[in-house]
Design an enzyme around this catalytic site. Structure first.
Site, mmCIF file in Angstrom:
data_model
loop_
_atom_site.group_PDB
_atom_site.id
_atom_site.type_symbol
_atom_site.label_atom_id
_atom_site.label_comp_id
_atom_site.label_asym_id
_atom_site.label_seq_id
_atom_site.Cartn_x
_atom_site.Cartn_y
_atom_site.Cartn_z
ATOM 1 N N ARG A 1 -0.265 5.604 17.379
ATOM 2 C CA ARG A 1 -1.312 6.091 16.748
ATOM 3 C C ARG A 1 -0.328 8.127 16.679
ATOM 4 O O ARG A 1 0.011 8.594 15.958
ATOM 5 C CB ARG A 1 -2.362 6.115 16.097
ATOM 6 N N SER B 1 -4.487 -8.773 8.747
ATOM 7 C CA SER B 1 -3.764 -7.677 8.870
ATOM 8 C C SER B 1 -3.601 -7.482 9.968
ATOM 9 O O SER B 1 -4.440 -7.753 10.927
ATOM 10 C CB SER B 1 -5.795 -6.336 8.234
ATOM 11 N N ASP C 1 1.086 -1.220 0.045
ATOM 12 C CA ASP C 1 -0.124 0.158 0.139
ATOM 13 C C ASP C 1 0.882 1.292 0.041
ATOM 14 O O ASP C 1 0.603 2.384 -0.944
ATOM 15 C CB ASP C 1 -0.605 -0.011 1.134
ATOM 16 N N ASP D 1 -7.436 4.103 13.270
ATOM 17 C CA ASP D 1 -6.180 4.235 13.005
ATOM 18 C C ASP D 1 -6.634 6.115 12.189
ATOM 19 O O ASP D 1 -5.785 6.554 12.694
ATOM 20 C CB ASP D 1 -5.247 3.490 12.439
#
Ligand code: ARG
Length: 421
Positions: A100, A180, A20, A129
């Protein structure tokens, strides 16, 4: 976007080196006409960030930053959350959620340093996120444009592969991942694939940090954890910094199958999702910390603190780390920890951690008050008067209301016609 001299503006892209974010390096240049500076942070996810940085440069970034923020992460994010007792919905120790805001804050710093006009991340449009990144960006740097390509481009994995092939972007295409995954030193999360059915037992491949409890050693291990004002400072009497301590404990507890968490959680964006976490150190440290608190905090402080813990967990989960409310709660938590020092002894055995001992110089436990043996200092006679007054209002209410008119006492909420005489 370009400045007066025709130089292109820059964007700071959160870069992991996967498919990605590799696609993004090009996609953002093409779509937004921006130069891409990649940004990679080591939060203890166990990757070689220098190698990732080099890869970014090969992939077409004009510059690439790699920062080791492990100490900062532990001291300023993980320990405060531990001291607060912050566990989302009673299960999730918040590893990703804590990482994050730190990554976003460091990206803002980098944006200033590189005079960039935008920041970008690879989060999808249905997770938490994106919220944590965007809210942090908009709080700390409202002038920066936020680009979230995955939210925009709607490419399938095959289309992404075609994209990199067409442009000769050097990225190795691994087997399609079964899950994931996100990880940092405070924990690992695993979602999607077969886990999307909440009835399906997680397969062995879903775990990476913990052994199957049935295959854990037949002999238990013991570990003594030292706390100083709420912070873990040593294992087995050996002082170590937070990064080392968590690393050790992840290995030790993981080898005994401890730290597996299977959670159907409520995402901020309104969906329930099934997530599998591994947080061996997190589970043991939260347990031990609660225990040293049980020895050193008053009943009232513990109760109130458990309310604060829930609020604290929610604000972390929901991306509100950089808020005034957080500062206020953090002050309370810090103050609450001033007597929270001492040792906790934990037994690790076949998937379970048990606290088997605790002691503190600030302990509120008084053996002479608690003992049933010689040396008892508790005033037994005082109990009688205390209980008369403690029960007085209940007794009064029963006489004046519940038992009025000679009725018997109705048992509340008993689902039977049969009442005891
Ligand atoms: N559900 C967890 C959270 O919201 C973990 C998210 C993991 N993120 C990921 N991109 N895989 O904090």
């Amino acid at each position: 976007m370009a400045d007066a001299k025709g130089k292109r503006d820059k964007v700071i892209l959160a870069y992991s080196g996967g498919l990605d974010t590799s696609v993004m390096v090009h996609w953002i240049q093409e779509k937004y006409n921006l130069d891409v500076v990649t940004f990679t942070v080591d939060l203890g996810q166990g990757e070689d960030i220098e190698a990732i940085r080099q890869k970014a440069l090969r992939t077409g970034a004009i510059d690439a930053i790699a920062i080791d923020a492990r100490n900062l992460f532990v001291d300023c994010f993980v320990w405060p959350a531990l001291m607060a007792g912050a566990i989302y919905e009673g299960k999730y120790p918040l590893a990703t959620a804590l990482g994050r805001p730190l990554i976003a804050k460091l990206m803002v710093d980098a944006a200033r340093q590189f005079n960039a006009r935008a920041v970008a991340h690879g989060c999808t449009g249905k997770g938490n996120d994106q919220v944590r990144f965007d809210v942090t960006f908009q709080t700390l740097a409202p002038d920066l444009r936020i680009i979230a390509p995955v939210r925009e481009w709607k490419m399938t994995r095959d289309e992404e592969i075609a994209f990199v092939r067409q442009r000769n972007i050097p990225v190795e295409i691994n087997e399609e991942n079964l899950f994931s995954i996100d990880q940092n030193l405070w924990g690992r999360s695993c979602e999607a694939g077969v886990l999307e059915d909440p009835w399906v037992e997680p397969p062995a491949e879903a775990f990476a940090w913990t052994v199957d409890p049935s295959k854990a050693p037949d002999e238990p291990a013991y570990v003594v954890i030292d706390f100083d004002q709420g912070k873990p400072v040593s294992l087995e009497g050996k002082k170590m910094d937070g990064v080392a301590l968590i690393g050790h404990l992840n290995k030790l507890a993981g080898a005994h199958g401890i730290g597996r968490i299977d959670h159907v959680e409520n995402r901020l964006v309104g969906i329930k999702s099934r997530e599998l976490y591994e947080a061996p150190a997190g589970v043991v440290l939260h347990m031990a910390h609660r225990e040293i608190e049980s020895l050193t905090l008053s009943r009232q402080a513990m109760r109130f603190k458990s309310i604060v813990a829930q609020e604290y967990a929610d604000l972390i989960y929901n991306g509100q780390w950089f808020s005034a409310f957080h500062q206020d709660l953090a002050q309370f938590v810090l103050s609450s920890q001033r007597f929270v020092s001492g040792q906790v002894r934990v037994k690790l055995f076949k998937g379970n951690a048990f606290v088997v001992g605790r002691k503190s110089e600030n302990s509120l436990y008084s053996k002479s008050l608690a003992t049933y043996e010689k040396g008892d200092l508790f005033d037994h006679d005082a109990a009688k008067g205390f209980i008369r007054l403690w029960g007085l209002s209940q007794q009064t209410q029963a006489q004046l209301q519940l038992l009025k008119g000679g009725k018997g006492f109705e048992l509340p909420g008993v689902l039977t016609d049969k009442r005891p005489e």
